[in-house]
Design an enzyme around this catalytic site. Sequence first.
Site, mmCIF file in Angstrom:
data_model
loop_
_atom_site.group_PDB
_atom_site.id
_atom_site.type_symbol
_atom_site.label_atom_id
_atom_site.label_comp_id
_atom_site.label_asym_id
_atom_site.label_seq_id
_atom_site.Cartn_x
_atom_site.Cartn_y
_atom_site.Cartn_z
ATOM 1 C CG HIS A 42 -3.536 -21.176 -28.230
ATOM 2 N ND1 HIS A 42 -2.943 -20.049 -27.703
ATOM 3 C CD2 HIS A 42 -2.841 -22.226 -27.728
ATOM 4 C CE1 HIS A 42 -1.943 -20.399 -26.917
ATOM 5 N NE2 HIS A 42 -1.856 -21.721 -26.917
ATOM 6 C CG HIS B 51 0.317 -26.346 -27.253
ATOM 7 N ND1 HIS B 51 1.481 -25.620 -27.272
ATOM 8 C CD2 HIS B 51 -0.597 -25.589 -26.602
ATOM 9 C CE1 HIS B 51 1.288 -24.464 -26.641
ATOM 10 N NE2 HIS B 51 0.036 -24.415 -26.227
ATOM 11 C CG LEU B 52 -1.290 -29.556 -33.805
ATOM 12 C CD1 LEU B 52 -1.328 -29.465 -35.328
ATOM 13 C CD2 LEU B 52 -2.505 -30.320 -33.293
ATOM 14 N NE ARG B 53 2.437 -31.097 -26.263
ATOM 15 C CZ ARG B 53 2.403 -29.980 -25.564
ATOM 16 N NH1 ARG B 53 2.961 -28.871 -26.004
ATOM 17 N NH2 ARG B 53 1.810 -29.951 -24.383
ATOM 18 C CG ASN C 54 4.968 -24.717 -26.921
ATOM 19 O OD1 ASN C 54 4.268 -25.113 -27.862
ATOM 20 N ND2 ASN C 54 4.632 -24.928 -25.656
ATOM 21 C CE LYS D 265 1.851 -17.840 -27.078
ATOM 22 N NZ LYS D 265 1.253 -19.132 -26.767
ATOM 23 C CG ASP E 279 -3.421 -23.485 -24.213
ATOM 24 O OD1 ASP E 279 -2.490 -23.821 -24.962
ATOM 25 O OD2 ASP E 279 -3.234 -23.093 -23.045
ATOM 26 C CG HIS F 5 1.861 -32.400 -21.060
ATOM 27 N ND1 HIS F 5 3.156 -32.084 -21.397
ATOM 28 C CD2 HIS F 5 1.205 -31.226 -21.006
ATOM 29 C CE1 HIS F 5 3.280 -30.766 -21.523
ATOM 30 N NE2 HIS F 5 2.105 -30.214 -21.300
#
Length: 344
Positions: A14, A16-18, A42, A100, A248, A252
């Site tokens: 899980h 988030h690689l953007r 996302n 997802k 996860d 940011h």
Amino acid sequence: MTDKLIIRRPDDWHVHLRDGAMLKDVVNYTARQFGRAIVMPNLSPPVTTIKAGRAYRDRILAALDPSLDFTPLITCYLTDTIEAEEVVRGHTEGVFTACKLYPANATTNSAHGVTNIKNISSVLEAMQKSGMPLLVHGEVTHSDVDIFDREAVFIDEVLIGVIADYPELKIVFEHITTQDAADFVNESDSNIAATITPHHLDFNRNAIFQGGIRPHYYCLPIAKREKHRLALRKAATSGSPKFFLGTDTAPHAIGAKESACGCAGIFNAPHAMESYAKTFDEEGALDQLEGFASEHGPKFYGLPINEGKITLERRKTIVPESLKVIDTEIIPFHAGETLEWGIS
Ligand code: DOR
Ligand code: ZN
């Protein structure tokens, strides 16, 4: 005392690689530690078509340091109107590893998420038939449910019903944060599993408010009481194949975190394995780390375990106070701390 641990190369189920410039600056932190990663969809706009999934995978591969052996596994973002045919064909063609489910407005870029689970019944039916896993952000979003109760209420209001309607569907309850979720997964059949993050194993909700508001400890689902953290540590180190690694990691920019309305997410990719090793060491369960990090995930997804190995050593690792990303900085998890484990 164990001072050196050689384990199969782990995977992160899980991340988030953007996208864009941020992707280029964060992807190699994950690729240095992990052989494969399940990449969350996302983005803005979200990855909802085979075409978008292929293009995103190409952008990730283009951003990758060519000396690193890393495979991104792409996921499809479920919306109220997504077609079952697109989802399943994406799986058959090897583009989508899983789907997802974001309940609408549960977290970052989830405005296009599912407003009512009934809206995707044909998709879930088709996924069950084709053996495609459903990855769930397990939180309800009604404003009358306390933020700390959202995961437990999701089990009762949504998850139990989905399992009753699709008993063969493979489900990963992502980033679980409560004893309720750990117990629920333990008591379910073998097609229900869960990922656990390094941060939910490491701190409880007090950390978010220690001496003031600390935005770098804010993520979703939000950290819960100490009894829940202890239950997660027990589940992760239990040796049960139902629990596996999913960081996860959610970068940011510092300005987006330190703000009047700061974003949810903890950037833990740079020292994820060192952080998990800390927890497993503290629990006297280093012998269970390989199963959690490198074996249970592939087994659940029906993929081979990685060929390579990594070595973790008991030696001091200083985590930087901040990392330069694009034209700004990101504060990583454990910023400024000294961890007792390092990767060779
Ligand atoms: O803390 C989080 N950050 N939780 C999520 O579910 C999404 C993620 C993000 O994308 O920033
Ligand atoms: Zn996530």
